[in-house]
Design a protein around this motif. Structure first.
Motif, PDB file in Angstrom:
ATOM      1  N   SER A  84       0.536   3.801 -10.252  1.00 48.34           N
ATOM      2  CA  SER A  84       0.483   2.737 -11.551  1.00 48.34           C
ATOM      3  C   SER A  84       0.710   1.214 -10.832  1.00 48.34           C
ATOM      4  N   LEU A  85       1.235   0.866  -9.878  1.00 44.44           N
ATOM      5  CA  LEU A  85       1.341  -0.439  -9.167  1.00 44.44           C
ATOM      6  C   LEU A  85      -0.086  -0.810  -8.674  1.00 44.44           C
ATOM      7  N   LYS A  86      -1.154  -0.238  -8.599  1.00 45.34           N
ATOM      8  CA  LYS A  86      -2.439  -0.694  -8.010  1.00 45.34           C
ATOM      9  C   LYS A  86      -3.063  -1.404  -9.269  1.00 45.34           C
ATOM     10  N   PRO A  87      -3.541  -2.682  -9.135  1.00 45.59           N
ATOM     11  CA  PRO A  87      -4.174  -3.329 -10.144  1.00 45.59           C
ATOM     12  C   PRO A  87      -5.509  -2.604 -10.667  1.00 45.59           C
ATOM     13  N   ALA A  90       0.835  -1.062   0.320  1.00 45.32           N
ATOM     14  CA  ALA A  90      -0.149   0.080  -0.007  1.00 45.32           C
ATOM     15  C   ALA A  90       0.775   1.112  -0.124  1.00 45.32           C
ATOM     16  N   ALA A  91       1.847   1.188   0.911  1.00 39.70           N
ATOM     17  CA  ALA A  91       2.854   2.391   0.898  1.00 39.70           C
ATOM     18  C   ALA A  91       3.476   2.581  -0.609  1.00 39.70           C
ATOM     19  N   ALA A  92       3.926   1.483  -1.466  1.00 41.41           N
ATOM     20  CA  ALA A  92       4.428   1.360  -2.740  1.00 41.41           C
ATOM     21  C   ALA A  92       3.359   2.290  -3.787  1.00 41.41           C
ATOM     22  N   VAL A  93       2.147   1.757  -3.540  1.00 35.82           N
ATOM     23  CA  VAL A  93       1.063   2.249  -4.268  1.00 35.82           C
ATOM     24  C   VAL A  93       0.901   3.717  -3.979  1.00 35.82           C
ATOM     25  N   ASP A  94       0.966   4.340  -2.842  1.00 37.75           N
ATOM     26  CA  ASP A  94       0.956   5.691  -2.374  1.00 37.75           C
ATOM     27  C   ASP A  94       1.954   6.440  -3.357  1.00 37.75           C
ATOM     28  N   ALA A  95       3.274   5.882  -3.317  1.00 39.79           N
ATOM     29  CA  ALA A  95       4.268   6.478  -4.103  1.00 39.79           C
ATOM     30  C   ALA A  95       4.173   6.361  -5.346  1.00 39.79           C
TER      31      ALA A  95
END
Length: 643
Positions: free
Chosen positions: A267-270, A259-264
Motif C-alpha cells: 500500500s506504500l507504493k504510489p 522498495a523493501a518497505a513496499v515489499d512488506a
C-alpha cells in the motif's frame, strides 16, 4: 506534557556517520532531502586530515493515530540517550558475493568460489582463531543526557574505546549532545591494522585485520509531563568517507529501503510515479556522475545527447502528452531489464553488478546492475505517460522551518540515506545486500531488533541459512549490519574501480564512483577552465572527459599516461591504507563567469596530497593490463575455501 502525545520515536530511523582522521573536527550529515553534505572547509581540517561525518538524532512525539505532532527537545523533557555500537567483521563470514542472487544458489563454472552447480559456501573469517570473542570489537553501550554534553569530546565516559581486537584497543567513536539535547554520534578515525602483522591479500577478507567501522542501536528514554516514555529506537551505521559529496548514486540507499518497505506493505507504493520525485532524480543522478567517471561524462555529461540537466530535455520528458511519447519510449528502452532475463551489456546504468566474476566465462545478467524492479515499473509507466506531471524547474526544497513536524521526521529518514549506495553490492560502501530484504525491518526504515540469541551457523554459512526465518537477517544486534562488509574497508575502496574488462570502453563499467571516484576534474584543469586569459580551445580541452585524471593515480595507476593498473595487492593495498586521507575530495565549485560554454557549477578534486610515483618506482612496480591479477585474488579466496 502535550495531551496529544502518547509515544515518541527517534529520527532518522537509520543515521549514517562516516570515519575521518581529523581528531577534533567534524560536520553533520544532511538533514533535509535534496541537500548535499556540506562543509565550509571542503571536509578537511587545517592539517589536511579528513573530517568525520557526524549524525544527529532527534525525538518526535506522536499521537494515538501515529501522527507526528512535534519535535521534543531538552526544553520540554529530560532525554537520556543510549547507544551501543560494535564491529563484528572479523568474526563473521567471508564476503565472496551476495548470497541472495541466483549465482550463489548455483555457482557458475570457473567462478573460483566453490563447486560449479553447488550453492556458495562462505567460510568464517579467521576460521583458525579459537577465541572468537577476541575478534569482536564491542565496547558496550554508552549513555548521555543534557545539553551540550561532551561538547569538546573530552569525556571518557562518552567514548566507545573499551573494545579491543585480539587484545589491541580500538576506538569506535563517541556520543555528544547539542544545545537542545539532541544526540550527535561520531564514528571512528579510519584506522585499521593487524596486531599479528598479517599481509593484505584481498579486497574483502583479510584475516588478522580490523578496522573501526561499526553499527548499532540508538535508544532514548524521555521523561515528560510526569511520564517516562521509551522511544521507538533507531540505528546508526558508520561508513567510510564520502569522497564525492554532492554526487549521488544512481540507485540510492533510500531507493533500496523504500522498495523493501513496499515489499512488506504494497500500500506504500504510489499508484503513479511522480516525475519530480521518482523519474527526474534517477535521470539527473546519471548526469551528475559525470564528475566522478569519464564514461558517464561522455554519455550523460554537459551538453551531451543525454544531458539530464538540460532544462529543455527535462521539460519534454516531463510532458505526459503524446507529443513526448517517442522520446519517453526511447529513454525507457535504454534501461537494463530489472528482471535480468538476458545479458544487456550496453544498457543503463553502466555499472558492474552483484554477480561480477572476472575470471569466469559466465553470461550471468547480474554481472551488470539494473535499477530496482520498483524503479523499472515507474520508468515503464513514465514511458506510457502515466505519471504525475508535477515538474517545476524552479522548485526548491523547503527549509526546516517550512516543514511540518511529520515532514521533518520523514525528511530526516530520507536525507540520511540519499547519499548512500543502493547497489551494486560487491559488497558495497555503507551496507550490502541484506538491506534489500523486508525481514530486516520492523517498520519502514527501522532495523528490526533481535530479541533471542542468534543461532550458531558453524564454520560455513549457506544462502539458505542466510535467508532463513530466524537467520542473520531476521533481527539485528550491534555490529550486525556492517559485519557483511569488507575488512578492512580500505582494501575494498582501493579495489573496486572501473573497466576491469572493457565491455564499454576504458571508463565503463564502474562500481561506486559516487563514493569512490574513478576519473576527476583536477584542480589544475579547473584553473585552466576558469582562466579567461586562456584560449577557449585550451579551456574546452581541459574540460573534456578525455582530460579527466584517475582519482587513484600514483596508488593504483602508477603509469598515468598509459593508465596501467597496478593490481598487485601487495603494493597497492598497503599504499592506500597509508595514503587514503591524502586522496582528493570532489566538491562543488563555481564555473566560469565569462562564458556559458561551461556549466555554472563543477565538481572538482580538492585537497589531494598523494606523493607522485617516481620513475625508479615505476620500473619496480609490478603491473598488469588484464584481469589476471583479479583472477589471482579470486584464487586466493578459492584456496582459503578449500582449506
Amino acid at each position: 506534557m502535550h495531551p496529544e502525545i502518547v509515544r515518541v520515536a527517534i529520527h532518522p530511523a537509520i543515521g549514517v556517520a562516516r570515519v575521518g582522521n581529523s581528531p577534533g573536527e567534524y560536520f553533520l550529515a544532511p538533514e533535509i532531502p535534496g541537500e548535499a553534505p556540506s562543509d565550509r572547509d571542503d571536509f578537511r581540517d587545517p592539517e589536511g586530515r579528513i573530517k568525520r561525518q557526524g549524525v544527529r538524532f532527534r525525538i518526535f512525539g506522536l499521537d494515538e493515530g501515529g501522527n507526528v505532532v512535534r519535535e521534543i527537545t531538552a526544553d520540554q523533557a529530560k532525554i537520556t540517550w543510549t547507544v551501543h555500537v560494535a564491529n563484528k567483521k572479523s568474526a563473521w563470514y567471508q564476503f565472496n558475493q551476495a548470497l541472495d542472487i541466483p549465482a550463489s544458489q548455483s555457482l557458475p563454472a570457473d567462478a573460483g568460489m566453490g563447486v560449479a552447480g553447488q550453492p556458495l559456501a562462505s567460510f568464517l573469517r579467521n576460521y583458525d582463531v579459537i577465541d572468537r570473542g577476541g575478534l569482536v570489537i564491542d565496547p558496550g553501550p554508552r549513555s548521555i543526557s543534557g545539553t551540550d554534553a561532551n561538547a569538546d569530546g573530552g569525556d571518557a565516559a562518552c567514548r566507545f574505546d573499551t573494545g579491543s581486537f585480539q587484545g589491541v584497543s580500538v576506538y569506535l567513536g563517541e556520543v555528544r549532545t547539542d544545545r537542545k539535547g539532541r544526540l550527535v554520534f561520531l564514528g571512528g578515525h579510519g584506522k585499521s591494522g593487524s596486531p599479528s602483522g598479517a599481509k593484505l591479500t584481498t579486497f574483502a577478507n583479510n584475516d588478522g585485520w580490523h578496522d573501526d567501522i561499526s553499527d548499532g542501536s540508538v535508544d532514548a528514554t524521555v521523561e515528560i509531563g510526569g511520564r517516562v516514555l521509551q522511544a521507538e529506537g533507531a540505528w546508526v551505521v558508520v561508513a567510510p568517507p564520502d569522497f564525492a559529496p554532492g554526487v549521488p548514486a544512481v540507485v540510492t540507499g533510500h531507493d533500496l529501503l523504500f522498495a523493501a518497505a513496499v515489499d512488506a506493505d504494497p500500500s506504500l507504493k504510489p499508484a503513479r510515479p511522480s516525475f519530480s520525485e521518482h523519474i527526474y532524480p534517477l535521470l539527473w543522478r546519471m548526469t551528475q556522475t559525470q564528475w566522478v567517471n569519464a564514461g558517464f561524462a561522455r554519455d550523460f555529461g554537459w551538453q551531451s545527447r543525454y544531458d539530464f540537466s538540460d532544462p529543455d530535455l527535462i521539460a519534454r520528458l516531463a510532458d505526459p502528452s503524446t507529443a513526448s511519447w517517442a522520446l519517453r519510449q526511447s529513454i525507457a528502452s535504454q534501461f537494463r531489464d530489472a528482471d535480468y532475463d538476458e545479458l544487456q551489456a550496453n544498457a543503463w546504468p553502466a555499472y558492474y553488478g552483484d554477480a561480477l566474476v572476472l575470471n569466469a566465462s559466465t553470461t550471468d545478467p547480474r554481472e551488470w546492475m539494473a535499477v530496482l524492479p520498483l524503479q523499472a515499473e515507474w520508468i515503464s509507466q513514465c514511458a506510457q505517460g502515466s505519471f504525475e506531471a508535477d515538474w517545476d524547474a524552479d522548485r526548491k526544497p523547503p527549509s526546516w522551518q517550512e516543514m511540518t513536524p511529520a515532514q521533518q521526521a520523514a525528511g530526516l529518514d530520507k536525507a540520511a540515506l540519499e547519499w548512500t549506495l543502493g547497489g551494486p553490492f560487491h559488497p558495497g560502501c555503507e551496507f550490502t545486500w541484506p538491506m534489500r530484504h523486508a525481514m530486516m525491518y520492523s517498520a519502514p526504515f527501522r532495523i528490526k531488533r533481535r530479541t533471542t540469541p542468534e543461532p550458531a551457523y558453524g564454520d560455513v554459512i549457506s544462502p539458505r541459512e542466510a535467508l532463513s526465518a530466524g537467520g542473520p537477517l531476521d533481527g539485528s544486534l550491534p555490529g550486525d549490519i556492517t559485519r557483511w562488509m569488507a575488512v578492512p574497508w580500505l582494501t575494498d575502496t582501493s579495489s573496486c574501480l572501473s573497466a576491469y574488462v572493457e565491455y564499454y570502453g576504458d571508463y565503463l563499467p564502474t562500481f561506486w564512483p559516487a563514493r569512490v571516484p574513478n576519473d576527476v576534474l583536477t584542480a589544475e584543469g579547473y584553473q585552466t577552465i576558469r582562466d579567461p586569459e586562456q584560449p577557449l580551445e585550451d579551456r574546452q580541452e581541459a574540460f573534456a572527459f578525455t582530460a579527466r585524471k584517475r582519482w587513484l593515480r600514483d596508488i593504483v595507476y602508477p603509469d598515468e599516461e598509459g593508465w596501467v593498473e597496478r593490481y598487485d595487492v601487495g603494493v597497492r593495498l598497503p599504499l592506500f591504507i597509508k595514503e587514503w586521507y591524502k586522496t582528493g575530495i570532489i566538491v562543488a565549485k563555481p564555473g566560469p563567469s565569462d562564458t556559458t560554454v561551461f556549466p555554472a557549477k563543477m565538481w572538482v578534486e580538492t585537497g589531494r596530497a598523494v606523493a607522485p610515483i617516481t620513475v625508479d618506482e615505476k620500473t619496480t612496480v609490478h603491473t598488469d593490463t588484464d584481469a589476471a591479477p583479479m583472477k589471482r585474488l579470486r584464487n586466493r579466496i578459492t584456496g582459503r575455501l578449500k582449506r
